[in-house]
Design a protein around this motif. Sequence first.
Motif, short mmCIF file in Angstrom:
data_model
loop_
_atom_site.label_atom_id
_atom_site.label_comp_id
_atom_site.label_asym_id
_atom_site.label_seq_id
_atom_site.Cartn_x
_atom_site.Cartn_y
_atom_site.Cartn_z
N THR A 84 60.36 28.01 37.00
CA THR A 84 59.17 27.16 36.94
C THR A 84 58.12 27.66 37.92
O THR A 84 56.93 27.76 37.58
CB THR A 84 59.54 25.70 37.26
OG1 THR A 84 60.46 25.22 36.28
CG2 THR A 84 58.30 24.82 37.26
N GLY A 85 58.55 27.97 39.15
CA GLY A 85 57.61 28.46 40.15
C GLY A 85 57.01 29.80 39.78
O GLY A 85 55.80 30.01 39.92
N LEU A 86 57.83 30.71 39.27
CA LEU A 86 57.33 32.02 38.87
C LEU A 86 56.38 31.93 37.68
O LEU A 86 55.39 32.66 37.60
CB LEU A 86 58.50 32.95 38.55
CG LEU A 86 59.38 33.34 39.74
CD1 LEU A 86 60.61 34.11 39.27
CD2 LEU A 86 58.58 34.18 40.75
N SER A 87 56.67 31.01 36.75
CA SER A 87 55.78 30.81 35.60
C SER A 87 54.43 30.29 36.06
O SER A 87 53.39 30.72 35.56
CB SER A 87 56.42 29.84 34.60
OG SER A 87 57.60 30.38 34.06
N SER A 88 54.44 29.37 37.02
CA SER A 88 53.19 28.83 37.55
C SER A 88 52.38 29.93 38.23
O SER A 88 51.16 30.00 38.09
CB SER A 88 53.47 27.69 38.53
OG SER A 88 54.12 26.61 37.88
N THR A 89 53.06 30.78 38.98
CA THR A 89 52.38 31.88 39.66
C THR A 89 51.78 32.86 38.65
O THR A 89 50.64 33.32 38.80
CB THR A 89 53.36 32.63 40.58
OG1 THR A 89 53.87 31.72 41.56
CG2 THR A 89 52.68 33.80 41.27
N LEU A 90 52.55 33.18 37.60
CA LEU A 90 52.04 34.08 36.57
C LEU A 90 50.82 33.49 35.88
O LEU A 90 49.83 34.19 35.65
CB LEU A 90 53.15 34.35 35.54
CG LEU A 90 52.76 35.21 34.34
CD1 LEU A 90 52.30 36.59 34.80
CD2 LEU A 90 53.93 35.34 33.37
N TYR A 91 50.88 32.19 35.58
CA TYR A 91 49.75 31.53 34.92
C TYR A 91 48.51 31.57 35.82
O TYR A 91 47.40 31.84 35.34
CB TYR A 91 50.13 30.08 34.60
CG TYR A 91 49.03 29.29 33.94
CD1 TYR A 91 48.56 29.63 32.67
CD2 TYR A 91 48.45 28.20 34.59
CE1 TYR A 91 47.55 28.90 32.07
CE2 TYR A 91 47.44 27.47 33.99
CZ TYR A 91 46.99 27.81 32.73
OH TYR A 91 45.98 27.09 32.14
N ALA A 92 48.71 31.33 37.12
CA ALA A 92 47.59 31.36 38.05
C ALA A 92 46.98 32.76 38.12
O ALA A 92 45.75 32.92 38.20
CB ALA A 92 48.05 30.91 39.44
N GLN A 93 47.83 33.80 38.06
CA GLN A 93 47.32 35.16 38.12
C GLN A 93 46.55 35.53 36.85
O GLN A 93 45.54 36.24 36.91
CB GLN A 93 48.47 36.15 38.35
CG GLN A 93 49.09 36.04 39.74
CD GLN A 93 48.08 36.24 40.85
OE1 GLN A 93 47.29 37.17 40.83
NE2 GLN A 93 48.11 35.34 41.84
N VAL A 94 47.04 35.06 35.70
CA VAL A 94 46.32 35.30 34.45
C VAL A 94 44.93 34.66 34.52
O VAL A 94 43.91 35.27 34.14
CB VAL A 94 47.11 34.74 33.25
CG1 VAL A 94 46.25 34.74 31.98
CG2 VAL A 94 48.37 35.58 33.02
N ASN A 95 44.88 33.43 35.00
CA ASN A 95 43.60 32.74 35.14
C ASN A 95 42.69 33.47 36.12
O ASN A 95 41.48 33.56 35.92
CB ASN A 95 43.81 31.30 35.61
CG ASN A 95 44.34 30.40 34.49
OD1 ASN A 95 44.23 30.73 33.32
ND2 ASN A 95 44.93 29.28 34.88
#
Length: 237
Positions: A138-149
């Motif tokens: 969950t944490g890694l997915s949130s980080t990936l999403y933030a980086q995409v944004n």
Amino acid sequence: MTKVNVPDRLLSAPELLAAHRLLRGLPPEAALQMTAHAQLQQVRSAQILFHEGDAAHHYLLLASGQVEVLRYSQSGDERVFQVFETGQLVAEAAMFMPHGRYPMCARARSAAHIYRLQRDSLHQACRQWPQLAMNMLTGLSSTLYAQVNKVDWITSSSAGERLANYLLNLKERQGASIQLPLNQRQLAAYLGIRAETLSRLFTDWQARGYIAGKRSDWALCDEAYLRRLASPAQRSF
């Protein structure tokens, strides 16, 4: 062995980790497993904690002070990606990388106390408590999403929009008076703009009364203007 001076208020590794989001819904035994054989280290400001490319056998739990992660360009310029505070983990994702090496360099931003936690203890805890592995995903997915944004935002925004969004995010975390965690050269690299452009924005915004301050200490005087400027970065989810 070098003696470590431990402040009276310094929490133990299990106590610190028990409050981390990774341990939500997990018993106290999970924190004990993850911190098995943890090593407390006192570090000085600017001390390198690990280099990019080093074998990744440990990740860090910050007990006091600040730590930053960065990379160096081919020309030797450094780019700071994130600044970590007390209670945060550093490089836990590197414990699962197939090449087994740190992808960045970690450096103490101030005098600090850190716990070095073992990769093997983390792997064993994930096998024993699947919820821990799910929390990590969950944490890694949130980080990936933030980086995409962030990539999308940097490629489609102006320098002013990026700075406004950055300052507003700092205000949400720090309150009315904000302190820049990066110097202006590092901040310019982080925002993907030229240092001269960033300096000009600070000077112009201060003259117009949008912000007030100097060096690393600032206050947002016209938050409404900055929010209008940063609005393209705000997403509904």
